[in-house]
Design a protein around this motif. Sequence first.
Motif, PDB file in Angstrom:
ATOM      1  N   THR A   1       0.838  -1.204   0.000  1.00  0.00           N
ATOM      2  CA  THR A   1       0.000   0.000   0.000  1.00  0.00           C
ATOM      3  C   THR A   1       0.871   1.252   0.000  1.00  0.00           C
ATOM      4  N   ARG A   2       1.931   1.219   0.794  1.00  0.00           N
ATOM      5  CA  ARG A   2       2.851   2.378   0.818  1.00  0.00           C
ATOM      6  C   ARG A   2       3.570   2.532  -0.514  1.00  0.00           C
ATOM      7  N   PHE A   3       3.897   1.412  -1.133  1.00  0.00           N
ATOM      8  CA  PHE A   3       4.560   1.435  -2.439  1.00  0.00           C
ATOM      9  C   PHE A   3       3.627   2.095  -3.469  1.00  0.00           C
TER      10      PHE A   3
ATOM     11  N   PRO B   1       1.857  10.668  -4.858  1.00  0.00           N
ATOM     12  CA  PRO B   1       2.156  11.370  -3.601  1.00  0.00           C
ATOM     13  C   PRO B   1       1.017  12.251  -3.075  1.00  0.00           C
ATOM     14  N   GLN B   2       0.111  12.680  -3.974  1.00  0.00           N
ATOM     15  CA  GLN B   2      -1.015  13.517  -3.508  1.00  0.00           C
ATOM     16  C   GLN B   2      -2.075  12.701  -2.768  1.00  0.00           C
ATOM     17  N   ALA B   3      -2.047  11.400  -2.999  1.00  0.00           N
ATOM     18  CA  ALA B   3      -3.178  10.579  -2.545  1.00  0.00           C
ATOM     19  C   ALA B   3      -3.098  10.240  -1.064  1.00  0.00           C
ATOM     20  N   LYS B   4      -4.269  10.200  -0.447  1.00  0.00           N
ATOM     21  CA  LYS B   4      -4.390   9.782   0.958  1.00  0.00           C
ATOM     22  C   LYS B   4      -4.765   8.296   0.948  1.00  0.00           C
ATOM     23  N   ILE B   5      -4.186   7.544   1.866  1.00  0.00           N
ATOM     24  CA  ILE B   5      -4.488   6.102   1.903  1.00  0.00           C
ATOM     25  C   ILE B   5      -5.788   5.855   2.675  1.00  0.00           C
ATOM     26  N   VAL B   6      -6.686   5.061   2.086  1.00  0.00           N
ATOM     27  CA  VAL B   6      -7.871   4.605   2.819  1.00  0.00           C
ATOM     28  C   VAL B   6      -7.890   3.072   2.749  1.00  0.00           C
ATOM     29  N   VAL B   7      -8.378   2.461   3.810  1.00  0.00           N
ATOM     30  CA  VAL B   7      -8.417   0.990   3.861  1.00  0.00           C
ATOM     31  C   VAL B   7      -9.824   0.548   4.230  1.00  0.00           C
ATOM     32  N   THR B   8     -10.394  -0.370   3.448  1.00  0.00           N
ATOM     33  CA  THR B   8     -11.768  -0.810   3.685  1.00  0.00           C
ATOM     34  C   THR B   8     -11.865  -2.333   3.570  1.00  0.00           C
ATOM     35  N   GLY B   9     -13.033  -2.883   3.939  1.00  0.00           N
ATOM     36  CA  GLY B   9     -13.234  -4.334   3.914  1.00  0.00           C
ATOM     37  C   GLY B   9     -12.991  -4.916   5.300  1.00  0.00           C
TER      38      GLY B   9
ATOM     39  N   SER C   1      -6.565  -4.563  14.209  1.00  0.00           N
ATOM     40  CA  SER C   1      -5.948  -3.500  15.003  1.00  0.00           C
ATOM     41  C   SER C   1      -4.450  -3.358  14.704  1.00  0.00           C
ATOM     42  N   ARG C   2      -3.792  -4.469  14.356  1.00  0.00           N
ATOM     43  CA  ARG C   2      -2.361  -4.383  14.038  1.00  0.00           C
ATOM     44  C   ARG C   2      -2.163  -3.618  12.718  1.00  0.00           C
ATOM     45  N   LEU C   3      -3.064  -3.843  11.757  1.00  0.00           N
ATOM     46  CA  LEU C   3      -2.985  -3.114  10.482  1.00  0.00           C
ATOM     47  C   LEU C   3      -3.229  -1.622  10.733  1.00  0.00           C
ATOM     48  N   ARG C   4      -4.210  -1.322  11.589  1.00  0.00           N
ATOM     49  CA  ARG C   4      -4.513   0.077  11.912  1.00  0.00           C
ATOM     50  C   ARG C   4      -3.315   0.751  12.586  1.00  0.00           C
ATOM     51  N   GLU C   5      -2.626  -0.037  13.432  1.00  0.00           N
ATOM     52  CA  GLU C   5      -1.472   0.506  14.152  1.00  0.00           C
ATOM     53  C   GLU C   5      -0.289   0.731  13.196  1.00  0.00           C
ATOM     54  N   LYS C   6      -0.026  -0.274  12.355  1.00  0.00           N
ATOM     55  CA  LYS C   6       1.158  -0.184  11.485  1.00  0.00           C
ATOM     56  C   LYS C   6       0.960   0.776  10.315  1.00  0.00           C
ATOM     57  N   LEU C   7      -0.270   0.888   9.829  1.00  0.00           N
ATOM     58  CA  LEU C   7      -0.535   1.809   8.705  1.00  0.00           C
ATOM     59  C   LEU C   7      -1.269   3.030   9.280  1.00  0.00           C
ATOM     60  N   SER C   8      -0.613   3.651  10.243  1.00  0.00           N
ATOM     61  CA  SER C   8      -1.311   4.681  11.032  1.00  0.00           C
ATOM     62  C   SER C   8      -1.631   5.939  10.225  1.00  0.00           C
TER      63      SER C   8
END
Length: 330
Positions: free
Chosen positions: A256-258, A264-272, A278-285
Amino acid sequence: MKLLAVDTSCDDSCVAIIDTEQWKLLSETVISHIEPMKKFGGIVPEIASREHLKALPLAVEECLKKAHLQLSEIDWFGVTHRPGLIGALLVGVSYVKGLAFATGKPFSVFNHIEAHLFSPLLATLEGETVPAFPWIALVVSGGHTELFHVTETLQYHWLGGTLDDAAGEAFDKVGKLVGMAYPAGPTIDRWVRESASETQRKIPFPRAQVEGLQFSFSGLKTAVALYVQKSNLEAEKLAIVASAQEAIVDQLVEKTRFAAQQFPQAKIVVTGGVACNSRLREKLSEAYFPAIRHCTDNAAMVAVLAGLYKRTEKLTAAPWTATAHSSGDF
Ligand code: KG4
Ligand code: ZN
């Protein structure tokens, strides 16, 4: 316009009603069918279809009641038509078709992944602000792991996805290998969060080195299966699931970071469903995650998708005829 949406793509009978002018969620209901699946260790498509058949009319009734509406007051129906379990989808589509026929109102069909993709916008129904476009969106569920570049409402293109298993499936299969009930994802998340030490996360399970913005989780599953065979399972169970979670999350974060580096303008959103992790939320803060109840399957996201099409004047259908709106082929 009052719009009632249904999603029966997997093992939840989901119904939601929104007011498209007021942009308000009037009610939502999710009836889960996990319980009858538990003794089979996973979803049995035929059982899911039969459970939907029983639960869907009740879910629609409950949703109307909570919104203080009669069926005749619904102006439009929406339903997920793919992807998902074909029998389960068929129940939802047939039922909604019946509702549309009975009331003489139109209905439209929507893509489940597209609904997950735009589910961050659900927060706007509650007056909250969400990241402006463009987004890098990771849709990560039991059946899908897909990356998208979203430039505008309903405008997006697919960047990459899994070559084999989905991340949620990897969680569930790892859990099954150590004897956990389906779905193992939430159980692993909770257990690791509450009990695992840093050292228990350190079994070096593989992070697949696949090209570009693709993912792969089947090698992890094999590695866990082989490890389980030669380990003292009772003593190492927590370390196994903690380390497998780490391997899954690391791959999701890295890819996702790659993708985000390329936009570079884009904001990351995660769904599903896996976006609850919680570990994904923590690591991809740095990412935006919708509320937990809107990450797992729900019909509010389908209703919002319908509402977005309505706003862009693309929601058109003669009574009783379906219009397929989604452009993607997921
Ligand atoms: O989006 P979803 O509800 O249904 C599909 O469209 O597949 O996702 C369900 C998946 C399951 O594989 C479940 O184990 C996983 O999401 N899941 C989680 C968590 N909550 C749900 N995986 C890891 N951690 C969680 N907290
Ligand atoms: Zn889903």
